[in-house]
Scaffold this motif. Sequence first.
Motif, mmCIF file in Angstrom:
data_model
loop_
_atom_site.group_PDB
_atom_site.id
_atom_site.type_symbol
_atom_site.label_atom_id
_atom_site.label_comp_id
_atom_site.label_asym_id
_atom_site.label_seq_id
_atom_site.Cartn_x
_atom_site.Cartn_y
_atom_site.Cartn_z
ATOM 1 N N PRO A 11 63.740 61.884 39.397
ATOM 2 C CA PRO A 11 63.630 61.096 40.628
ATOM 3 C C PRO A 11 64.938 61.116 41.417
ATOM 4 N N ALA A 12 64.825 61.071 42.726
ATOM 5 C CA ALA A 12 65.997 60.983 43.599
ATOM 6 C C ALA A 12 65.653 60.069 44.774
ATOM 7 N N ALA A 13 66.537 59.145 45.064
ATOM 8 C CA ALA A 13 66.320 58.256 46.200
ATOM 9 C C ALA A 13 66.151 59.092 47.470
ATOM 10 N N VAL A 14 65.181 58.716 48.288
ATOM 11 C CA VAL A 14 64.875 59.479 49.505
ATOM 12 C C VAL A 14 66.116 59.639 50.382
ATOM 13 N N GLY A 15 66.942 58.623 50.473
ATOM 14 C CA GLY A 15 68.114 58.668 51.337
ATOM 15 C C GLY A 15 69.319 59.364 50.749
ATOM 16 N N ASN A 16 69.222 59.838 49.514
ATOM 17 C CA ASN A 16 70.363 60.497 48.880
ATOM 18 C C ASN A 16 70.255 62.008 49.116
ATOM 19 N N THR A 33 57.361 58.316 45.337
ATOM 20 C CA THR A 33 56.875 57.080 44.739
ATOM 21 C C THR A 33 57.677 55.907 45.290
ATOM 22 N N GLU A 34 57.022 54.786 45.438
ATOM 23 C CA GLU A 34 57.670 53.569 45.924
ATOM 24 C C GLU A 34 58.012 52.686 44.725
ATOM 25 N N THR A 35 59.244 52.186 44.709
ATOM 26 C CA THR A 35 59.681 51.279 43.649
ATOM 27 C C THR A 35 60.311 50.056 44.304
ATOM 28 N N ARG A 36 60.665 49.094 43.503
ATOM 29 C CA ARG A 36 61.340 47.922 44.076
ATOM 30 C C ARG A 36 62.743 48.273 44.552
ATOM 31 N N TYR A 37 63.221 49.455 44.179
ATOM 32 C CA TYR A 37 64.531 49.931 44.614
ATOM 33 C C TYR A 37 64.453 50.852 45.822
ATOM 34 N N GLY A 38 63.243 51.088 46.329
ATOM 35 C CA GLY A 38 63.056 51.943 47.493
ATOM 36 C C GLY A 38 62.188 53.150 47.172
ATOM 37 N N SER A 39 62.145 54.090 48.107
ATOM 38 C CA SER A 39 61.339 55.296 47.957
ATOM 39 C C SER A 39 62.126 56.360 47.186
ATOM 40 N N PHE A 40 61.422 57.047 46.285
ATOM 41 C CA PHE A 40 62.029 58.106 45.497
ATOM 42 C C PHE A 40 61.179 59.358 45.579
ATOM 43 N N GLN A 41 61.835 60.484 45.819
ATOM 44 C CA GLN A 41 61.169 61.778 45.724
ATOM 45 C C GLN A 41 61.211 62.184 44.259
#
Length: 58
Positions: A11-16, A33-41
Motif C-alpha cells: 500500500p502507498a498513500a495516494v498523496g505520497n 482502498t479507503e482507510t481511516r488514514y486516507g486513500s491508499f493505492q
Amino acid sequence: MNEAVKEVRIPAAVGNFYTNKLYRKIAEQIGVTETRYGSFQVYSTSFESFARFCQRFT
C-alpha cells in the motif's frame, strides 16, 4: 522462503508521490482502498519478482 507466499501487496498513500513512483517500477497498481488514514493505492507483484528486487540491496 515460504512456498505458500505467491503475491506481495504494497500500500502507498495516494498523496505520497515518491513511494507511488517507486512501487510502479516493481509492481502493478491493482486498486485504491479507503482507510481511516486516507486513500491508499495498492500495488501487487509476484513474490519471486519482489524477492529479486530486494536482493539488489543485500
